[in-house]
Design an enzyme around this catalytic site. Structure first.
Site, PDB file in Angstrom:
ATOM      1  N   ASN A   7       0.875  -1.175   0.000  1.00 48.76           N
ATOM      2  CA  ASN A   7       0.000   0.000   0.000  1.00 48.76           C
ATOM      3  C   ASN A   7       0.907   1.219   0.000  1.00 48.76           C
ATOM      4  OD1 ASN A   7      -1.418   2.313   0.915  1.00 48.76           O
ATOM      5  ND2 ASN A   7      -3.042   1.034   1.750  1.00 48.76           N
ATOM      6  N   GLU A  34      -4.005   1.812  -2.809  1.00 52.45           N
ATOM      7  CA  GLU A  34      -4.117   3.252  -2.516  1.00 52.45           C
ATOM      8  C   GLU A  34      -3.258   4.087  -3.456  1.00 52.45           C
ATOM      9  OE1 GLU A  34      -4.293   3.801   2.092  1.00 52.45           O
ATOM     10  OE2 GLU A  34      -5.422   5.390   1.123  1.00 52.45           O
ATOM     11  N   ASP A 142      -4.045  -4.900   1.018  1.00 53.83           N
ATOM     12  CA  ASP A 142      -4.281  -4.300   2.331  1.00 53.83           C
ATOM     13  C   ASP A 142      -5.661  -4.748   2.777  1.00 53.83           C
ATOM     14  OD1 ASP A 142      -4.812  -2.793   4.538  1.00 53.83           O
ATOM     15  OD2 ASP A 142      -4.421  -0.845   3.587  1.00 53.83           O
ATOM     16  N   ASN A 144      -6.839  -4.520   5.834  1.00 56.50           N
ATOM     17  CA  ASN A 144      -7.340  -3.708   6.948  1.00 56.50           C
ATOM     18  C   ASN A 144      -7.929  -4.577   8.059  1.00 56.50           C
ATOM     19  OD1 ASN A 144      -6.782  -0.863   6.758  1.00 56.50           O
ATOM     20  ND2 ASN A 144      -8.074  -0.794   4.923  1.00 56.50           N
ATOM     21  N   ASP A 213      -1.441  -6.322   5.926  1.00 60.17           N
ATOM     22  CA  ASP A 213      -1.179  -6.543   4.489  1.00 60.17           C
ATOM     23  C   ASP A 213      -0.815  -8.011   4.317  1.00 60.17           C
ATOM     24  OD1 ASP A 213      -1.094  -3.611   3.327  1.00 60.17           O
ATOM     25  OD2 ASP A 213      -0.083  -3.597   5.272  1.00 60.17           O
ATOM     26  N   ASP A 242       2.999   4.679   4.878  1.00 56.57           N
ATOM     27  CA  ASP A 242       2.830   4.157   6.241  1.00 56.57           C
ATOM     28  C   ASP A 242       2.798   2.624   6.245  1.00 56.57           C
ATOM     29  OD1 ASP A 242       0.399   4.488   4.900  1.00 56.57           O
ATOM     30  OD2 ASP A 242      -0.697   5.201   6.657  1.00 56.57           O
ATOM     31  N   HIS A 243       2.808   1.997   5.068  1.00 60.52           N
ATOM     32  CA  HIS A 243       2.893   0.537   4.952  1.00 60.52           C
ATOM     33  C   HIS A 243       4.257   0.153   4.374  1.00 60.52           C
ATOM     34  CE1 HIS A 243      -1.596  -0.330   5.124  1.00 60.52           C
ATOM     35  NE2 HIS A 243      -1.583   0.975   4.922  1.00 60.52           N
TER      36      HIS A 243
END
Length: 253
Positions: A7, A34, A142, A144, A213, A242-243
């Site tokens: 991501n 994303e 991802d 989530n 992930d 951030d991933h």
DNA sequence: ATGTCAAATGGTATTTGA
């Protein structure tokens, strides 16, 4: 085959990090989430210069998924084929493997309508996994969802939050029950192997992360896995996502 | 004060989403 899911939190903002990571890591296939890009603005040129063909399914400001490959990208599928208004899943055949890049809805909070959308969406993902053809198959992205408490840096502080709720975890188990293996967890049963850390509060430095992930692979492919890891270095340095990328390698694919 | 990123709008800051 070396495959990763990442991501990138905006392909435009991350392009320098993405191209340098491709040059460094030399993956065969990358499942991207994303992108926050339209199909028109997706940087196919820079990605081609890096040696990768790309298929993208974007909508603009939010969401957007892609598959990058240096072993071919054919039979591209965008979305579930229903009326989902959000660009969250793309599939393609790369080097003889049917791969999907998915960006599961966040859910926001347990009492938010978006949480119901997330559970519905995970259900549709399970239907897609169940309806797959025989042969090598990889569903990555991802999710989530942190599948178990080992996948969460502080389960106590997440009670009542999304990403760890039992219905979400049950939905991920239902997807796996179609015959898919969480390859990182299979190879490293006791390691947290976080893949996401909040930008805020020095979370990465303190390893306050989640493993959300995932690379879910069919069981035959799972038996051919030779490596699986999180590339934490890609979370360091200047303007990271951030991933971090989650990577797996397979023999004889 | 979770206090940071990214995109878009509107206006050189604020809103939305993660």
């Amino acid at each position: 085959m070396k495959i990763a899911t990442w991501n990138v939190n905006s392909v435009a903002a991350r392009l320098p990090r993405l191209t340098s990571w491709l040059a460094d890591a030399q993956p065969d296939v990358v499942l991207i989430q994303e992108t926050k890009s339209t199909d028109d603005r997706f940087p196919v040129g820079a990605i081609a210069d890096a040696g990768y063909a790309a298929a993208h399914y974007g909508q603009g400001q939010w969401n957007g998924v892609a598959i990058l490959s240096r072993v071919g990208v054919t039979d591209v599928q965008r979305g579930f084929g229903d009326d989902d208004p959000e660009a969250r899943i793309i599939g393609a055949t790369c080097g003889g493997v049917r791969v999907y890049s998915c960006y599961v809805p966040n859910g926001r909070s347990l009492d938010d309508p978006h949480y119901r959308y997330k559970l519905d969406w995970l259900g549709r993902l399970g239907e897609l996994a169940a309806a797959r053809s025989a042969g090598p198959f990889i569903l990555g992205g991802d999710f989530n969802v942190a599948p178990t408490d080992l996948d969460c840096w502080d389960p106590a502080s997440f009670v009542g939050a999304t990403h760890v709720s039992e219905p979400e975890r049950a939905a991920v188990r239902a997807i796996e029950s179609t015959g898919l293996v969480d390859v990182i967890r299979e190879l490293h049963p006791g390691e947290p192997a976080f893949s996401w850390w909040d930008y805020r509060g020095g979370a990465f430095h303190q390893n306050h992360g989640l493993r959300i992930d995932l690379l879910l692979v069919d069981e035959a492919l799972g038996r051919r896995a030779t490596a699986g890891y999180v590339d934490r270095d890609a979370r360091k340095g200047d303007k990271p996502s951030d991933h971090a990328p989650v990577v797996a390698e397979f023999d004889a694919v």
